[in-house]
Design a protein around this motif. Structure first.
Motif, PDB file in Angstrom:
ATOM      1  N   GLU A  91       0.830  -1.206   0.000  1.00 54.61           N
ATOM      2  CA  GLU A  91       0.000   0.000   0.000  1.00 54.61           C
ATOM      3  C   GLU A  91       0.868   1.261   0.000  1.00 54.61           C
ATOM      4  O   GLU A  91       0.558   2.237  -0.699  1.00 54.61           O
ATOM      5  CB  GLU A  91      -0.934  -0.011   1.220  1.00 54.61           C
ATOM      6  CG  GLU A  91      -1.861   1.169   1.305  1.00 54.61           C
ATOM      7  CD  GLU A  91      -2.872   1.237   0.171  1.00 54.61           C
ATOM      8  OE1 GLU A  91      -3.416   2.352  -0.052  1.00 54.61           O
ATOM      9  OE2 GLU A  91      -3.124   0.222  -0.490  1.00 54.61           O
ATOM     10  N   LEU A  92       1.960   1.254   0.757  1.00 57.04           N
ATOM     11  CA  LEU A  92       2.871   2.406   0.743  1.00 57.04           C
ATOM     12  C   LEU A  92       3.483   2.614  -0.636  1.00 57.04           C
ATOM     13  O   LEU A  92       3.578   3.751  -1.128  1.00 57.04           O
ATOM     14  CB  LEU A  92       3.982   2.215   1.777  1.00 57.04           C
ATOM     15  CG  LEU A  92       3.630   2.521   3.221  1.00 57.04           C
ATOM     16  CD1 LEU A  92       4.767   2.143   4.143  1.00 57.04           C
ATOM     17  CD2 LEU A  92       3.300   3.991   3.381  1.00 57.04           C
ATOM     18  N   ARG A  93       3.902   1.519  -1.262  1.00 63.14           N
ATOM     19  CA  ARG A  93       4.488   1.622  -2.602  1.00 63.14           C
ATOM     20  C   ARG A  93       3.454   2.150  -3.604  1.00 63.14           C
ATOM     21  O   ARG A  93       3.757   2.969  -4.462  1.00 63.14           O
ATOM     22  CB  ARG A  93       5.004   0.251  -3.039  1.00 63.14           C
ATOM     23  CG  ARG A  93       5.849   0.331  -4.290  1.00 63.14           C
ATOM     24  CD  ARG A  93       6.510  -0.979  -4.640  1.00 63.14           C
ATOM     25  NE  ARG A  93       7.369  -1.431  -3.553  1.00 63.14           N
ATOM     26  CZ  ARG A  93       7.480  -2.714  -3.192  1.00 63.14           C
ATOM     27  NH1 ARG A  93       6.799  -3.645  -3.820  1.00 63.14           N
ATOM     28  NH2 ARG A  93       8.275  -3.062  -2.215  1.00 63.14           N
ATOM     29  N   ARG A  94       2.200   1.685  -3.476  1.00 59.65           N
ATOM     30  CA  ARG A  94       1.141   2.158  -4.375  1.00 59.65           C
ATOM     31  C   ARG A  94       0.868   3.642  -4.178  1.00 59.65           C
ATOM     32  O   ARG A  94       0.746   4.398  -5.143  1.00 59.65           O
ATOM     33  CB  ARG A  94      -0.139   1.359  -4.125  1.00 59.65           C
ATOM     34  CG  ARG A  94      -1.273   1.720  -5.096  1.00 59.65           C
ATOM     35  CD  ARG A  94      -2.579   1.135  -4.661  1.00 59.65           C
ATOM     36  NE  ARG A  94      -3.089   1.693  -3.435  1.00 59.65           N
ATOM     37  CZ  ARG A  94      -3.725   2.879  -3.324  1.00 59.65           C
ATOM     38  NH1 ARG A  94      -3.879   3.638  -4.382  1.00 59.65           N
ATOM     39  NH2 ARG A  94      -4.158   3.300  -2.156  1.00 59.65           N
ATOM     40  N   ARG A  95       0.821   4.129  -2.918  1.00 63.85           N
ATOM     41  CA  ARG A  95       0.543   5.547  -2.655  1.00 63.85           C
ATOM     42  C   ARG A  95       1.697   6.435  -3.107  1.00 63.85           C
ATOM     43  O   ARG A  95       1.483   7.546  -3.593  1.00 63.85           O
ATOM     44  CB  ARG A  95       0.253   5.744  -1.174  1.00 63.85           C
ATOM     45  CG  ARG A  95      -1.096   5.134  -0.765  1.00 63.85           C
ATOM     46  CD  ARG A  95      -1.391   5.378   0.682  1.00 63.85           C
ATOM     47  NE  ARG A  95      -1.730   6.760   0.953  1.00 63.85           N
ATOM     48  CZ  ARG A  95      -2.952   7.271   0.871  1.00 63.85           C
ATOM     49  NH1 ARG A  95      -3.958   6.492   0.509  1.00 63.85           N
ATOM     50  NH2 ARG A  95      -3.174   8.532   1.125  1.00 63.85           N
ATOM     51  N   GLU A  96       2.953   5.931  -2.918  1.00 65.01           N
ATOM     52  CA  GLU A  96       4.103   6.724  -3.389  1.00 65.01           C
ATOM     53  C   GLU A  96       4.100   6.822  -4.911  1.00 65.01           C
ATOM     54  O   GLU A  96       4.426   7.864  -5.474  1.00 65.01           O
ATOM     55  CB  GLU A  96       5.407   6.101  -2.898  1.00 65.01           C
ATOM     56  CG  GLU A  96       5.677   6.308  -1.433  1.00 65.01           C
ATOM     57  CD  GLU A  96       6.903   5.567  -0.952  1.00 65.01           C
ATOM     58  OE1 GLU A  96       7.538   4.854  -1.770  1.00 65.01           O
ATOM     59  OE2 GLU A  96       7.223   5.683   0.238  1.00 65.01           O
TER      60      GLU A  96
ATOM     61  N   ALA B 272       1.508   6.813  -6.831  1.00 68.59           N
ATOM     62  CA  ALA B 272       0.407   7.691  -7.223  1.00 68.59           C
ATOM     63  C   ALA B 272       0.651   9.131  -6.814  1.00 68.59           C
ATOM     64  O   ALA B 272      -0.125  10.018  -7.169  1.00 68.59           O
ATOM     65  CB  ALA B 272      -0.902   7.190  -6.612  1.00 68.59           C
ATOM     66  N   GLY B 273       1.721   9.416  -6.051  1.00 68.60           N
ATOM     67  CA  GLY B 273       2.032  10.773  -5.629  1.00 68.60           C
ATOM     68  C   GLY B 273       1.213  11.220  -4.427  1.00 68.60           C
ATOM     69  O   GLY B 273       1.083  12.431  -4.199  1.00 68.60           O
ATOM     70  N   LEU B 274       0.680  10.318  -3.658  1.00 71.87           N
ATOM     71  CA  LEU B 274      -0.110  10.656  -2.475  1.00 71.87           C
ATOM     72  C   LEU B 274       0.770  10.592  -1.220  1.00 71.87           C
ATOM     73  O   LEU B 274       1.866  10.042  -1.239  1.00 71.87           O
ATOM     74  CB  LEU B 274      -1.285   9.670  -2.324  1.00 71.87           C
ATOM     75  CG  LEU B 274      -2.273   9.617  -3.489  1.00 71.87           C
ATOM     76  CD1 LEU B 274      -3.239   8.467  -3.287  1.00 71.87           C
ATOM     77  CD2 LEU B 274      -3.013  10.939  -3.587  1.00 71.87           C
ATOM     78  N   GLU B 275       0.250  11.158  -0.118  1.00 71.27           N
ATOM     79  CA  GLU B 275       0.952  11.061   1.154  1.00 71.27           C
ATOM     80  C   GLU B 275       0.863   9.613   1.646  1.00 71.27           C
ATOM     81  O   GLU B 275      -0.103   8.911   1.338  1.00 71.27           O
ATOM     82  CB  GLU B 275       0.300  11.980   2.186  1.00 71.27           C
ATOM     83  CG  GLU B 275       0.381  13.448   1.838  1.00 71.27           C
ATOM     84  CD  GLU B 275      -0.367  14.303   2.845  1.00 71.27           C
ATOM     85  OE1 GLU B 275      -0.956  13.734   3.780  1.00 71.27           O
ATOM     86  OE2 GLU B 275      -0.350  15.520   2.695  1.00 71.27           O
ATOM     87  N   PRO B 276       1.834   9.158   2.460  1.00 76.44           N
ATOM     88  CA  PRO B 276       1.768   7.776   2.948  1.00 76.44           C
ATOM     89  C   PRO B 276       0.502   7.516   3.759  1.00 76.44           C
ATOM     90  O   PRO B 276      -0.138   6.491   3.588  1.00 76.44           O
ATOM     91  CB  PRO B 276       3.011   7.637   3.818  1.00 76.44           C
ATOM     92  CG  PRO B 276       3.948   8.673   3.325  1.00 76.44           C
ATOM     93  CD  PRO B 276       3.104   9.787   2.807  1.00 76.44           C
ATOM     94  N   ILE B 277       0.122   8.463   4.614  1.00 70.08           N
ATOM     95  CA  ILE B 277      -1.114   8.356   5.380  1.00 70.08           C
ATOM     96  C   ILE B 277      -1.824   9.686   5.257  1.00 70.08           C
ATOM     97  O   ILE B 277      -1.275  10.738   5.582  1.00 70.08           O
ATOM     98  CB  ILE B 277      -0.848   8.028   6.863  1.00 70.08           C
ATOM     99  CG1 ILE B 277      -0.138   6.685   6.976  1.00 70.08           C
ATOM    100  CG2 ILE B 277      -2.142   8.013   7.659  1.00 70.08           C
ATOM    101  CD1 ILE B 277       0.282   6.337   8.374  1.00 70.08           C
ATOM    102  N   SER B 278      -3.058   9.661   4.813  1.00 69.61           N
ATOM    103  CA  SER B 278      -3.826  10.890   4.626  1.00 69.61           C
ATOM    104  C   SER B 278      -4.285  11.426   5.973  1.00 69.61           C
ATOM    105  O   SER B 278      -4.703  10.676   6.851  1.00 69.61           O
ATOM    106  CB  SER B 278      -5.042  10.609   3.740  1.00 69.61           C
ATOM    107  OG  SER B 278      -5.857  11.749   3.666  1.00 69.61           O
TER     108      SER B 278
END
Length: 153
Positions: free
Chosen positions: A116-121, A123-129
């Motif tokens: 999930e961390l790799r997917r969010r990174e 996508a350019g999102l924060e690790p935890i919203s």
């Protein structure tokens, strides 16, 4: 450690030895020939082959507690119980326990977190919203309902 240092002191050790020699009495425990009484015990018939007689004739046998009358039965029960206890319970039970799958799914949850961390990174999102839960769904008490309640953040 300090007691070992104190014991290594030669004067203290010498005093302990002298004190122990003064407070002990040496006695002789050997029997004198004139003090010993003799009793003639007749010899038993050793030709019988019962297990009780066989166990009685073997003076060096000490029972393991499984059978007090038959040496062979005592040994076989001892070996069988130790085989089951050590080999089956400890060795095979330990191997089974060490190769069990992860019961609380800790390995799986850690793998999923890394994915999930790799997917969010990517996508350019924060690790935890910071808005993990929609703020419109959270119901907070009003100031009147709180009153004088202390709020610790």
């Amino acid at each position: 450690m300090s007691s070992l240092v104190r014991l290594s002191n030669a004067m203290l050790v010498r005093n302990l030895v002298n004190h122990s020699l003064r407070s002990t009495r040496l006695i002789s425990s050997s029997q004198k020939n004139r003090d010993a009484a003799t009793i003639d015990i007749p010899k038993k018939d050793t030709t019988s082959t019962t297990p009780t007689a066989a166990a009685a004739t073997n003076k060096n046998w000490v029972s393991y507690g499984f059978d007090r009358h038959d040496e062979a039965e005592d040994r076989s029960a001892t070996h069988a119980s130790f085989f089951f206890a050590v080999t089956l319970c400890l060795v095979l039970g330990g191997a089974y326990w060490s190769y069990l799958p992860d019961p609380q799914l800790q390995d799986w949850s850690q793998r999923e977190a890394y994915l999930e961390l790799r997917r969010r990174e990517a996508a350019g999102l924060e690790p935890i919203s910071k808005d993990f839960i929609d703020p419109a769904q959270i119901v907070l008490p009003s100031d009147e309902e709180l009153g004088n309640t202390e709020i610790i953040i």
